[in-house]
Design a protein around this motif. Structure first.
Motif, PDB file in Angstrom:
ATOM      1  N   GLY A 144     -30.617  10.041   2.161  1.00 45.80           N
ATOM      2  CA  GLY A 144     -29.034  10.078   2.150  1.00 45.80           C
ATOM      3  C   GLY A 144     -28.606   8.907   1.026  1.00 45.80           C
ATOM      4  N   SER A 145     -27.977   9.248   0.583  1.00 44.58           N
ATOM      5  CA  SER A 145     -26.855   8.073   0.264  1.00 44.58           C
ATOM      6  C   SER A 145     -25.126   8.755   1.138  1.00 44.58           C
ATOM      7  CB  SER A 145     -26.571   8.404  -1.325  1.00 44.58           C
ATOM      8  OG  SER A 145     -28.127   8.065  -1.910  1.00 44.58           O
ATOM      9  N   VAL A 146     -25.043   7.295   0.977  1.00 43.58           N
ATOM     10  CA  VAL A 146     -22.842   6.837   1.515  1.00 43.58           C
ATOM     11  C   VAL A 146     -22.260   6.842   0.363  1.00 43.58           C
ATOM     12  CG1 VAL A 146     -23.768   7.860   3.883  1.00 43.58           C
ATOM     13  CG2 VAL A 146     -23.804   5.260   3.367  1.00 43.58           C
ATOM     14  N   THR A 147     -21.142   7.260   0.198  1.00 41.86           N
ATOM     15  CA  THR A 147     -20.107   6.400  -0.763  1.00 41.86           C
ATOM     16  C   THR A 147     -18.928   6.710   0.282  1.00 41.86           C
ATOM     17  OG1 THR A 147     -19.032   8.541  -2.107  1.00 41.86           O
ATOM     18  CG2 THR A 147     -21.964   6.673  -3.343  1.00 41.86           C
ATOM     19  N   ASP A 148     -18.196   5.161   0.115  1.00 44.14           N
ATOM     20  CA  ASP A 148     -16.594   5.220   0.550  1.00 44.14           C
ATOM     21  C   ASP A 148     -15.973   3.952  -0.291  1.00 44.14           C
ATOM     22  OD1 ASP A 148     -15.206   6.764   3.144  1.00 44.14           O
ATOM     23  OD2 ASP A 148     -14.447   5.107   2.363  1.00 44.14           O
ATOM     24  N   LEU A 149     -14.564   4.212  -0.404  1.00 43.23           N
ATOM     25  CA  LEU A 149     -13.790   3.302  -1.246  1.00 43.23           C
ATOM     26  C   LEU A 149     -13.868   2.200  -0.537  1.00 43.23           C
ATOM     27  CD1 LEU A 149     -11.686   3.410  -4.109  1.00 43.23           C
ATOM     28  CD2 LEU A 149     -10.234   4.199  -2.588  1.00 43.23           C
ATOM     29  N   SER A 150     -13.840   2.240   1.159  1.00 43.59           N
ATOM     30  CA  SER A 150     -13.649   1.578   2.398  1.00 43.59           C
ATOM     31  C   SER A 150     -14.608   0.927   1.602  1.00 43.59           C
ATOM     32  CB  SER A 150     -13.279   1.817   2.782  1.00 43.59           C
ATOM     33  OG  SER A 150     -13.884   0.963   4.579  1.00 43.59           O
ATOM     34  N   PRO A 151     -15.130  -0.686   2.323  1.00 41.41           N
ATOM     35  CA  PRO A 151     -16.440  -1.238   2.336  1.00 41.41           C
ATOM     36  C   PRO A 151     -16.582  -1.230   3.370  1.00 41.41           C
ATOM     37  CG  PRO A 151     -14.515  -2.896   0.935  1.00 41.41           C
ATOM     38  CD  PRO A 151     -13.977  -1.131   0.719  1.00 41.41           C
ATOM     39  N   ALA A 196      -4.336   2.196   0.133  1.00 36.48           N
ATOM     40  CA  ALA A 196      -3.631   2.351   1.168  1.00 36.48           C
ATOM     41  C   ALA A 196      -5.657   2.742   1.510  1.00 36.48           C
ATOM     42  CB  ALA A 196      -2.438   3.012   1.186  1.00 36.48           C
ATOM     43  N   GLN A 197      -5.795   3.575   0.953  1.00 37.61           N
ATOM     44  CA  GLN A 197      -7.234   4.170   1.496  1.00 37.61           C
ATOM     45  C   GLN A 197      -8.195   2.464   2.033  1.00 37.61           C
ATOM     46  OE1 GLN A 197      -7.602   7.223   2.255  1.00 37.61           O
ATOM     47  NE2 GLN A 197      -6.330   8.014   0.658  1.00 37.61           N
ATOM     48  N   VAL A 198      -7.720   2.255   1.533  1.00 37.22           N
ATOM     49  CA  VAL A 198      -9.149   0.561   1.981  1.00 37.22           C
ATOM     50  C   VAL A 198      -8.374  -0.338   3.106  1.00 37.22           C
ATOM     51  CG1 VAL A 198     -10.243  -1.572   0.606  1.00 37.22           C
ATOM     52  CG2 VAL A 198      -9.926   0.785  -0.643  1.00 37.22           C
ATOM     53  N   ALA A 239       0.822  -1.189  -0.226  1.00 37.29           N
ATOM     54  CA  ALA A 239       0.351  -0.580  -0.136  1.00 37.29           C
ATOM     55  C   ALA A 239       0.998   1.343  -0.451  1.00 37.29           C
ATOM     56  CB  ALA A 239      -0.819  -0.150   1.220  1.00 37.29           C
ATOM     57  N   ARG A 240       2.174   0.785   0.555  1.00 34.27           N
ATOM     58  CA  ARG A 240       2.921   2.358   0.249  1.00 34.27           C
ATOM     59  C   ARG A 240       2.784   2.829  -0.972  1.00 34.27           C
ATOM     60  NH1 ARG A 240       5.425   3.225   5.248  1.00 34.27           N
ATOM     61  NH2 ARG A 240       5.488   1.027   6.570  1.00 34.27           N
ATOM     62  N   SER A 241       2.576   2.109  -2.076  1.00 37.68           N
ATOM     63  CA  SER A 241       3.162   1.995  -3.133  1.00 37.68           C
ATOM     64  C   SER A 241       1.959   2.964  -3.918  1.00 37.68           C
ATOM     65  CB  SER A 241       4.241   1.614  -4.289  1.00 37.68           C
ATOM     66  OG  SER A 241       3.977   0.289  -4.478  1.00 37.68           O
ATOM     67  N   ASP A 242       0.637   2.401  -3.422  1.00 37.37           N
ATOM     68  CA  ASP A 242      -0.477   2.060  -4.022  1.00 37.37           C
ATOM     69  C   ASP A 242      -1.629   3.315  -3.185  1.00 37.37           C
ATOM     70  OD1 ASP A 242      -3.005   2.161  -5.196  1.00 37.37           O
ATOM     71  OD2 ASP A 242      -3.107  -0.087  -5.533  1.00 37.37           O
ATOM     72  N   THR A 243      -1.679   4.470  -2.822  1.00 39.47           N
ATOM     73  CA  THR A 243      -3.356   5.131  -2.451  1.00 39.47           C
ATOM     74  C   THR A 243      -3.560   4.651  -2.577  1.00 39.47           C
ATOM     75  OG1 THR A 243      -3.239   7.424  -1.730  1.00 39.47           O
ATOM     76  CG2 THR A 243      -3.251   7.122  -4.033  1.00 39.47           C
ATOM     77  N   VAL A 277      -2.145   7.403   3.663  1.00 36.96           N
ATOM     78  CA  VAL A 277      -3.067   7.789   2.980  1.00 36.96           C
ATOM     79  C   VAL A 277      -3.655   9.137   3.387  1.00 36.96           C
ATOM     80  CG1 VAL A 277      -4.559   5.696   3.497  1.00 36.96           C
ATOM     81  CG2 VAL A 277      -4.461   7.338   4.987  1.00 36.96           C
ATOM     82  N   ASP A 278      -3.191   9.838   3.938  1.00 32.84           N
ATOM     83  CA  ASP A 278      -3.091  11.521   4.629  1.00 32.84           C
ATOM     84  C   ASP A 278      -2.177  12.471   3.121  1.00 32.84           C
ATOM     85  OD1 ASP A 278      -4.922  11.450   6.627  1.00 32.84           O
ATOM     86  OD2 ASP A 278      -3.768  11.818   7.808  1.00 32.84           O
ATOM     87  N   LEU A 279      -2.928  12.161   1.784  1.00 27.49           N
ATOM     88  CA  LEU A 279      -2.662  13.048   1.294  1.00 27.49           C
ATOM     89  C   LEU A 279      -1.567  14.879   0.386  1.00 27.49           C
ATOM     90  CD1 LEU A 279      -4.018  10.816  -2.201  1.00 27.49           C
ATOM     91  CD2 LEU A 279      -1.932  10.354  -0.727  1.00 27.49           C
ATOM     92  N   HIS A 280      -3.077  14.785   1.343  1.00 28.85           N
ATOM     93  CA  HIS A 280      -3.310  16.649   1.277  1.00 28.85           C
ATOM     94  C   HIS A 280      -3.626  17.559   1.993  1.00 28.85           C
ATOM     95  CE1 HIS A 280      -3.665  15.738  -3.122  1.00 28.85           C
ATOM     96  NE2 HIS A 280      -5.333  14.433  -2.686  1.00 28.85           N
ATOM     97  N   THR A 281      -2.719  18.387   1.992  1.00 27.36           N
ATOM     98  CA  THR A 281      -2.743  19.428   3.455  1.00 27.36           C
ATOM     99  C   THR A 281      -3.475  20.491   2.396  1.00 27.36           C
ATOM    100  OG1 THR A 281      -1.201  20.253   3.995  1.00 27.36           O
ATOM    101  CG2 THR A 281      -1.494  18.515   5.491  1.00 27.36           C
ATOM    102  N   PHE A 282      -4.428  22.097   2.990  1.00 26.60           N
ATOM    103  CA  PHE A 282      -5.067  22.833   2.425  1.00 26.60           C
ATOM    104  C   PHE A 282      -4.629  24.069   3.021  1.00 26.60           C
ATOM    105  CE2 PHE A 282      -7.751  19.355   1.574  1.00 26.60           C
ATOM    106  CZ  PHE A 282      -7.458  19.269   0.477  1.00 26.60           C
ATOM    107  N   ASP A 283      -4.428  25.132   1.750  1.00 24.59           N
ATOM    108  CA  ASP A 283      -3.966  27.042   2.859  1.00 24.59           C
ATOM    109  C   ASP A 283      -5.345  26.823   1.623  1.00 24.59           C
ATOM    110  OD1 ASP A 283      -3.132  29.570   2.282  1.00 24.59           O
ATOM    111  OD2 ASP A 283      -4.287  28.922   0.912  1.00 24.59           O
TER     112      ASP A 283
END
Length: 336
Positions: free
Chosen positions: A109-116, A40-42, A33-37, A239-245
Motif C-alpha cells: 500500500g501507499s498513503v497520501t494526505d495533505l496533513s504531514p 485549514a485542512q493541514v 485558515a478561514r479564507s484558505d481551505t 475543512v468540511d466542504l461538501h455533503t453529498f446526495d
C-alpha cells in the motif's frame, strides 16, 4: 489534456521534501485558515493527528478490521480479491487501508494526505503492524504517482474535504491501472449531515453546561481542553466542504470518467446514537468512561446498524442515511 508536472514515485517513508507536522495552530493561523481551505485542512488534521485514533475509537484489531472490510464488501464485493498495490487517498491515520490490508484486500500500500501529521501517524501505524506501506504528503487533486500505478484506490471520509471532487476522481482514475477499482466510504449525505450536526451541538451544549454544576465538576474537562476543542471545531467547520446526495455523487464519478459506478448508503438509526455518543465522549474526561460505556456504545451501534441494514433500508430513502459509499472502475480500453 493540460500539461502536468512530472509525477514521482516514492520510497517507504515520507520524502525528505515533505513538510513537518504542525501539531498546534495559533489563533492567528486559525483566523487565516478561514479564507484558505487547504491551510485549514493541514492545520486541523495536524492538530488532530496524534489523538485522532482515540477520538474516533479507531483501532487495528478485529473490530475495525471487520468494520473496514464490511464497508468495502458492501459496495465493491469480494470477487476480485486480493488486489496487488493499493493507495489510500486522504489517509488520516491509515484506518481504512491498513485494516483492509490486514483483512487480505491488498498486498502492498501507499498513503497520501495533505496533513504531514496524518502521514506520519499512518506510516507509524503501518510499521507497528508490519505492513508494506509507503507514504507522501500530497494534494488529492494532484496525486504524486505515475499513471497506471495502482490496482485499487480507497478512501474513508476524505471526498468531503476536497475542493474539486471531480478533479480528484480524475486523478484517481489516472493512477489506477486499466480495470482498477476505487472505493470511497464514510462520506456525509446532505440530510444526514444536517441532523448529525444538530445532534452534536445539542449534546455538546447540554454536557458542558451540566458539568458546570458543582456536584458534577469531576465530569468536566479542564477549560483549556474545552477551549481547544472549540477551536478545533471552528476549523472543522472550515475543512468540511461538501455533503453529498448519493445520485449527485454517482454523477460526479461518471463525469470524471469512471465505469461501473454505484453508491450505497448506511447508518440512519446508528447515526442518531453515534453522534451524541461521540460528542459526549469528547466533552468529558476519558477516565470517566470505562469498559461498560465502550461496550454500550459499540453494541448499541451494532444493533442499530443491523436495524438499518435489514429493516430501514427498505423503507427510508437512501439519501436520509448518514454515510454514502461509492465505487467505480477505470475503463479497460484494452479489453474492448
Amino acid at each position: 489534456m493540460t500539461a502536468r508536472e512530472p509525477h514521482t514515485d516514492t520510497a517507504a517513508s515520507t520524502a525528505p521534501s515533505d513538510p513537518a507536522p504542525r501539531p498546534h495552530a495559533s489563533a492567528e493561523e486559525v483566523q487565516a485558515a478561514r479564507s484558505d481551505t487547504k491551510l485549514a485542512q493541514v492545520l486541523y488534521h495536524d492538530w488532530e493527528a496524534e489523538t485522532y485514533d482515540d477520538k474516533w475509537s479507531i483501532s487495528y484489531d478485529q473490530r475495525c478490521i471487520d468494520y473496514a472490510r464490511g464497508r468495502f464488501d458492501a459496495v465493491a464485493g469480494s470477487e476480485a480479491l486480493p488486489y496487488g498495490r493499493a493507495l489510500e487517498l486522504g489517509c488520516g491515520t491509515g484506518f481504512f487501508l491498513l485494516n483492509l490490508m490486514q483483512s487480505g484486500v491488498a498486498a502492498t500500500g501507499s498513503v497520501t494526505d495533505l496533513s504531514p501529521g496524518m502521514v506520519k501517524v499512518a506510516l507509524r501505524n503501518a510499521e507497528n503492524l508490519g505492513l508494506d506501506v509507503d507514504g507522501r504528503v500530497a494534494d488529492a487533486e494532484t496525486i504524486p504517482y505515475e499513471d497506471d500505478t495502482f490496482d485499487l484506490v480507497v478512501g474513508h471520509a476524505v471526498l468531503h474535504h476536497i475542493p474539486d471532487v471531480e478533479q480528484s476522481l480524475r486523478e484517481v482514475l489516472r493512477v489506477l491501472k486499466p480495470g482498477g477499482r476505487f472505493v470511497f466510504a464514510g462520506e456525509p449525505t446532505t440530510v444526514g449531515n444536517f441532523y448529525a450536526r444538530w445532534l452534536g451541538r445539542l449534546t455538546w451544549e447540554a454536557t458542558t453546561r451540566t458539568t458546570r454544576l458543582p456536584f458534577l465538576a469531576d465530569w468536566r474537562r479542564p477549560q483549556q481542553e474545552l477551549d481547544e476543542s472549540s477551536r478545533a471545531a471552528a476549523l472543522e467547520a472550515v475543512v468540511d466542504l461538501h455533503t453529498f446526495d448519493p445520485t449527485e455523487l454517482e454523477n460526479i464519478a461518471v463525469a470524471a470518467g469512471a465505469d461501473d459506478v454505484q453508491a450505497k448508503t448506511e447508518e440512519f438509526a446508528a447515526a442518531l446514537l453515534g453522534w451524541p455518543v461521540r460528542t459526549f465522549e469528547a466533552a468529558v474526561p476519558a477516565e470517566k468512561l470505562g469498559w461498560g460505556w465502550a461496550r454500550f456504545a459499540f453494541n448499541g451501534w451494532k444493533s442499530l446498524s443491523w436495524l438499518d441494514e435489514n429493516v430501514l433500508h427498505h423503507v427510508v430513502p437512501r439519501g436520509y442515511f448518514y454515510n454514502v459509499m461509492i465505487t467505480g472502475t477505470k475503463p479497460d480500453t484494452g479489453a474492448l
